[in-house]
Design a protein around this motif. Structure first.
Motif, short mmCIF file in Angstrom:
data_model
loop_
_atom_site.label_atom_id
_atom_site.label_comp_id
_atom_site.label_asym_id
_atom_site.label_seq_id
_atom_site.Cartn_x
_atom_site.Cartn_y
_atom_site.Cartn_z
N GLU A 131 99.94 -22.81 116.68
CA GLU A 131 99.17 -22.54 117.44
C GLU A 131 99.94 -21.29 118.29
O GLU A 131 101.08 -20.83 117.19
N HIS A 163 104.13 -25.53 115.91
CA HIS A 163 103.20 -26.17 115.25
C HIS A 163 103.74 -28.29 115.85
O HIS A 163 104.54 -27.43 116.48
N SER A 196 104.59 -18.80 116.78
CA SER A 196 103.52 -19.95 116.95
C SER A 196 104.60 -21.26 117.00
O SER A 196 105.96 -20.88 116.83
N GLY A 219 99.76 -21.95 122.88
CA GLY A 219 98.36 -22.16 122.47
C GLY A 219 97.28 -22.02 122.75
O GLY A 219 97.40 -20.94 123.27
N SER A 220 96.09 -22.45 123.33
CA SER A 220 94.75 -21.69 123.33
C SER A 220 94.66 -20.93 124.53
O SER A 220 94.99 -21.58 125.61
#
Length: 292
Positions: A261, A162, A160, A146-147
């Motif tokens: 992400e 989702h 990545s 994630g971030s």
């Protein structure tokens, strides 16, 4: 080659503070250092150094030239190290941290394959859902999802993830399927660590506060509750893909799936990435980049 002549000597004099010490560092005579710098100044048609019997210092032009030359020499050193590393067999211990479920489900099996290719690498994989301090705790690499929070660490996106909204067929038979995100207010939403689910609506992110009678801070437990028909859940795909494929879960609201992400390889700031760490990161990027 003439363009490089005298640069090593000049940089060494600036950093050592004398011609004699520069000669000792470079293992040449003081006279050779002096001749090389005189030739460099003559070639550039500028004065680089102030000389006296007691000290040596740079002129204003010399200081600028020194900074540029230092960067050139650092670049050459980096290039040589890179070539040497390419010819070096990856070996030694590498200590890695990753989130618990993602580490068990995805990362550990990949590392088993990696070690078959590079048997001289030793692996210490520590699974934790807390962001450990890499430097103080002696970790070489972290896998994070994630971030990312701002930090002095280096990061490379290696994959990545989702998020899908899912529930069991039995739940949908009992409660019906939502066709819009607003209809989620009519459903028992299984909550994890957040009370908000994220969606894409007309190209923009929309955060929706959800409600339900069940909460757990384990994504695996949320997925199992969804499979048992307790409610509807939003989870990263690696919790749900297998269950969707074998029919235990069904996806809904796919038209509003939020943007993917990042999955990141995070490591301490270091220009000279070791061979073993570079191999591990490249391997993970190649493998995870092929996954959905």
């Amino acid at each position: 080659m003439q363009a490089w002549q005298g640069i090593d000597e000049f940089v060494s004099v600036v950093e050592q503070g004398s011609f004699t010490k520069a000669g000792q560092q470079l293992q040449v005579s003081t006279a050779h250092v002096s001749r090389s710098i005189n030739a460099l100044e003559k070639r550039l048609a500028v004065k680089l150094l102030h000389r006296s019997t007691r000290q040596v210092s740079t002129t204003a032009t010399g200081q600028i030239y020194y900074q540029q030359c230092r960067q050139l020499l650092d670049g050459l050193l980096d290039a040589n190290r890179t070539v040497n590393q390419l010819n070096t067999t990856p070996s030694g211990l590498i200590k890695i941290t990753a989130p618990i479920y993602y580490g068990e489900r995805i990362i550990a099996p990949l590392f088993n394959r990696l070690l078959q290719q590079y048997p001289d690498i030793e692996l210490d994989l520590q699974l934790s859902n807390h962001n450990v301090e890499l430097i103080s705790e002696g970790f070489d690499l972290a896998i994070r999802l994630g971030s990312l929070a701002d930090s002095s660490l280096m990061a490379r996106r290696i994959g990545s993830r989702h998020f899908d909204v899912v529930a069991s067929k039995s739940y949908f038979a009992r409660c019906g399927q939502p066709h819009t995100i607003d209809e989620l207010n009519q459903h028992n939403c299984l909550r994890g660590i957040s009370d908000h689910w994220h969606f894409d609506v007309d190209g923009r992110r929309k955060d929706l506060r959800i409600h339900g009678s069940w909460r757990c801070n384990s994504g695996l437990a949320v997925a199992r509750a969804a499979m048992d028909g307790i409610g509807i859940a939003q989870l990263p795909h690696y919790y749900t893909d297998n269950a969707v494929e074998d029919g235990r879960l069904m996806r809904v609201l796919e038209q509003h799936r939020p943007h993917s992400e990042g999955i990141w390889a995070v490591y301490p700031q270091n220009r000279h990435l070791s061979t073993k760490l570079r191999v591990v990161i490249d391997f993970l990027a190649a493998e995870l980049g092929e996954q959905r």
